[in-house]
Write a protein that holds these residues in place. Structure first.
Motif, PDB file in Angstrom:
ATOM      1  N   ALA A  42      -6.997   6.910  -1.440  1.00 20.20           N
ATOM      2  CA  ALA A  42      -6.035   6.461  -0.434  1.00 20.20           C
ATOM      3  C   ALA A  42      -6.679   6.433   0.950  1.00 20.20           C
ATOM      4  O   ALA A  42      -6.480   5.484   1.720  1.00 20.20           O
ATOM      5  CB  ALA A  42      -4.809   7.375  -0.437  1.00 20.20           C
TER       6      ALA A  42
ATOM      7  N   PHE B  36      -7.098   2.846   3.027  1.00 26.10           N
ATOM      8  CA  PHE B  36      -6.368   2.571   4.247  1.00 26.10           C
ATOM      9  C   PHE B  36      -7.219   2.662   5.508  1.00 26.10           C
ATOM     10  O   PHE B  36      -6.698   2.720   6.624  1.00 26.10           O
ATOM     11  CB  PHE B  36      -5.130   3.464   4.326  1.00 26.10           C
TER      12      PHE B  36
ATOM     13  N   ARG C 152      -9.389   0.911   8.281  1.00 26.25           N
ATOM     14  CA  ARG C 152      -9.114  -0.389   8.897  1.00 26.25           C
ATOM     15  C   ARG C 152     -10.348  -1.264   9.074  1.00 26.25           C
ATOM     16  O   ARG C 152     -10.250  -2.399   9.544  1.00 26.25           O
ATOM     17  CB  ARG C 152      -8.435  -0.166  10.245  1.00 26.25           C
TER      18      ARG C 152
ATOM     19  N   LYS D 247     -10.321  -5.369   3.261  1.00 25.12           N
ATOM     20  CA  LYS D 247      -9.116  -5.192   4.068  1.00 25.12           C
ATOM     21  C   LYS D 247      -7.904  -5.857   3.429  1.00 25.12           C
ATOM     22  O   LYS D 247      -6.776  -5.691   3.886  1.00 25.12           O
ATOM     23  CB  LYS D 247      -9.328  -5.756   5.469  1.00 25.12           C
TER      24      LYS D 247
ATOM     25  N   PRO E  70      -5.100  -6.002   0.917  1.00 22.45           N
ATOM     26  CA  PRO E  70      -4.409  -5.013   0.084  1.00 22.45           C
ATOM     27  C   PRO E  70      -4.030  -5.581  -1.281  1.00 22.45           C
ATOM     28  O   PRO E  70      -4.263  -6.749  -1.579  1.00 22.45           O
ATOM     29  CB  PRO E  70      -3.163  -4.691   0.906  1.00 22.45           C
ATOM     30  N   GLY E  71      -3.420  -4.704  -2.085  1.00 25.28           N
ATOM     31  CA  GLY E  71      -2.921  -5.141  -3.381  1.00 25.28           C
ATOM     32  C   GLY E  71      -3.936  -5.003  -4.494  1.00 25.28           C
ATOM     33  O   GLY E  71      -4.824  -4.146  -4.468  1.00 25.28           O
TER      34      GLY E  71
ATOM     35  N   ARG F  15      -7.792  -4.880  -3.815  1.00 21.43           N
ATOM     36  CA  ARG F  15      -8.317  -3.607  -3.324  1.00 21.43           C
ATOM     37  C   ARG F  15      -8.436  -2.601  -4.466  1.00 21.43           C
ATOM     38  O   ARG F  15      -9.430  -1.870  -4.561  1.00 21.43           O
ATOM     39  CB  ARG F  15      -7.410  -3.065  -2.229  1.00 21.43           C
TER      40      ARG F  15
ATOM     41  N   THR G  54      -4.621   3.482  -4.101  1.00 18.02           N
ATOM     42  CA  THR G  54      -5.186   2.513  -3.152  1.00 18.02           C
ATOM     43  C   THR G  54      -4.181   1.423  -2.787  1.00 18.02           C
ATOM     44  O   THR G  54      -4.519   0.507  -2.046  1.00 18.02           O
ATOM     45  CB  THR G  54      -6.450   1.852  -3.733  1.00 18.02           C
ATOM     46  N   THR G  55      -2.967   1.510  -3.314  1.00 20.73           N
ATOM     47  CA  THR G  55      -1.966   0.472  -3.087  1.00 20.73           C
ATOM     48  C   THR G  55      -0.829   0.992  -2.211  1.00 20.73           C
ATOM     49  O   THR G  55      -0.784   2.171  -1.854  1.00 20.73           O
ATOM     50  CB  THR G  55      -1.376   0.000  -4.430  1.00 20.73           C
ATOM     51  N   LYS G  56       0.106   0.102  -1.914  1.00 21.89           N
ATOM     52  CA  LYS G  56       1.266   0.511  -1.115  1.00 21.89           C
ATOM     53  C   LYS G  56       2.171   1.474  -1.860  1.00 21.89           C
ATOM     54  O   LYS G  56       3.060   2.084  -1.271  1.00 21.89           O
ATOM     55  CB  LYS G  56       2.057  -0.725  -0.682  1.00 21.89           C
ATOM     56  N   TRP G  57       1.938   1.585  -3.163  1.00 22.92           N
ATOM     57  CA  TRP G  57       2.728   2.508  -3.969  1.00 22.92           C
ATOM     58  C   TRP G  57       2.117   3.901  -4.014  1.00 22.92           C
ATOM     59  O   TRP G  57       2.512   4.728  -4.815  1.00 22.92           O
ATOM     60  CB  TRP G  57       2.846   1.962  -5.404  1.00 22.92           C
ATOM     61  N   TRP G  58       1.183   4.175  -3.122  1.00 26.84           N
ATOM     62  CA  TRP G  58       0.494   5.463  -3.182  1.00 26.84           C
ATOM     63  C   TRP G  58       1.440   6.664  -3.027  1.00 26.84           C
ATOM     64  O   TRP G  58       1.196   7.701  -3.666  1.00 26.84           O
ATOM     65  CB  TRP G  58      -0.632   5.514  -2.150  1.00 26.84           C
TER      66      TRP G  58
END
Length: 384
Positions: A34, A38, A40, A96, A98-99, A102, A153-157
């Protein structure tokens, strides 16, 4: 504090805590993907990777200084050099976007750091924690841990962290260490750097006395640490077979076999009627033992690496997965052994040079985690 500074600081904390030498702390390393994801920029991802790896392997400079009886500078240089593979792979594969892209990039980095050639220095791999989070799940646990790492590594972390944390807490609450096979035992020693270098009869008798004590306690197979017997010679062979005469004890002990172009770091099987090489180390410690550049320069010396040889060996009807010292710190030797369905893991080491560090504790924690993942008995024997 800036966003980048916070990520780098957290990566250092994760490296220190996850690789503290306490087996139940290993899942802290699951946070690294994570932090990497994330970042940048590629530069920040490289710094995050460096912070994590250098913190996890923080014992290396002191260990090198102990080994070579030198100051810290050679160890610091080797420490930084060793991190270059981990940092380079993770920096190169960072994106950079996402999804799924990545997540697949992280999967590629994880696979590269688990397998040779990059996996030769693939220490502190988060997948090692699979045995703590999913004990007894075997290959399904490995797959579940890999899926968890990708989800981090995703938005669901946050959801992934909650699920993984739940499994971790349940495992910690019900944790039991690996079992010891019936009539097997390991002997831990505190003989420092003299082990394997003291070739006197007195030292051999001291080791034999330790074996007899364990035999008197009911052990039939006694495991001694890496390098316990020193250089294997006909004299050592005759002494051990003679002293084991009249007993039903089999000794598994570390030794070195010298050849014309180097030496093999091995485990010997010794009993009253004979002695034979049980296992040749697949991955000796790079630089201090394995020195492939010697051959490229037409020189001799160093330990030979038998990368994919003897992943399991047979002893007394058991299929053994041997792991000598450094092999406990990287992923591919144990996974290769697991493909051949061993019935016991035997982990040995000679960690006198790690004094003042947590390296031996980390080796032991890693061996325990793998044994619990595949629900295998574990025999350990370490010298400090």
């Amino acid at each position: 504090m800036s966003h980048a500074g916070m990520l780098i600081g957290l990566a250092i904390v994760v490296g220190i805590a996850g690789w503290s030498g306490h087996v139940l702390a290993l899942p802290v390393a699951f946070l690294f993907p994570a932090l990497w994801a994330f970042s940048r920029s590629r530069l920040v991802a490289a710094a995050v990777s460096a912070g994590y790896f250098l913190a996890a392997s923080r014992g290396l400079p002191q260990g090198v200084a102990n080994f070579y009886a030198s100051d810290l500078w050679p160890g610091l240089l080797l420490w930084i050099a060793a991190s270059s593979s981990f940092v380079g792979v993770h920096a190169a594969l960072w994106t950079k976007r996402p999804g799924r892209r990545r997540a697949l990039r992280y999967l590629a980095a994880a696979v590269l750091m688990a397998l040779p050639p990059f996996g030769i220095v693939g220490w502190a791999h988060p997948i090692t924690a699979a045995g703590v989070v999913f004990p007894g799940w075997g290959w399904f646990g490995l797959a579940a841990a890999a899926a968890g790492l990708l989800a981090m590594t995703t938005k669901w972390w946050p959801a992934a962290a909650i699920v993984l944390g739940g499994f971790w807490l349940w495992s910690a609450a019900t944790w039991t260490p690996p079992s010891l096979p019936d009539e097997w035992t390991g002997v831990d020693l505190e003989l420092g750097q003299s082990l394997g270098r003291d070739v006197t009869l007195e030292r051999q008798q001291e080791l034999l006395a330790a074996v007899r004590r364990k035999a008197g306690e009911g052990a039939r197979i006694v495991v001694l640490p890496e390098s316990a017997l020193g250089f294997w010679t006909p004299t050592v062979d005759r002494l051990w077979r003679h002293e084991l005469g009249g007993t039903a004890v089999t000794v598994v002990a570390g030794a070195a076999i010298v050849g014309h172009d180097g030496y093999d770091n091995v485990l010997f099987e010794v009993w009253a009627e004979g002695a034979t090489i049980l296992y040749r180390e697949r991955m000796p410690v790079p630089v201090s033992m394995w020195q492939p550049w010697r051959g490229w320069l037409g020189q001799r010396g160093g330990a030979r690496a038998h990368f994919f040889a003897n992943p399991v060996v047979e002893l007394d009807g058991a299929r053994i997965a041997p792991l000598i010292c450094y092999e406990q710190l990287v992923v591919w030797p144990v996974l290769l052994s697991m493909l051949f369905r061993p019935s016991v893991i035997v982990a040995t080491g000679n960690g006198w040079w790690t004094a003042g560090t947590s390296i031996v504790a980390i080796q032991n924690a890693s061996a325990i985690a793998w044994a619990r993942l595949f629900r295998l008995p574990l025999v350990t024997a370490f010298n400090r």
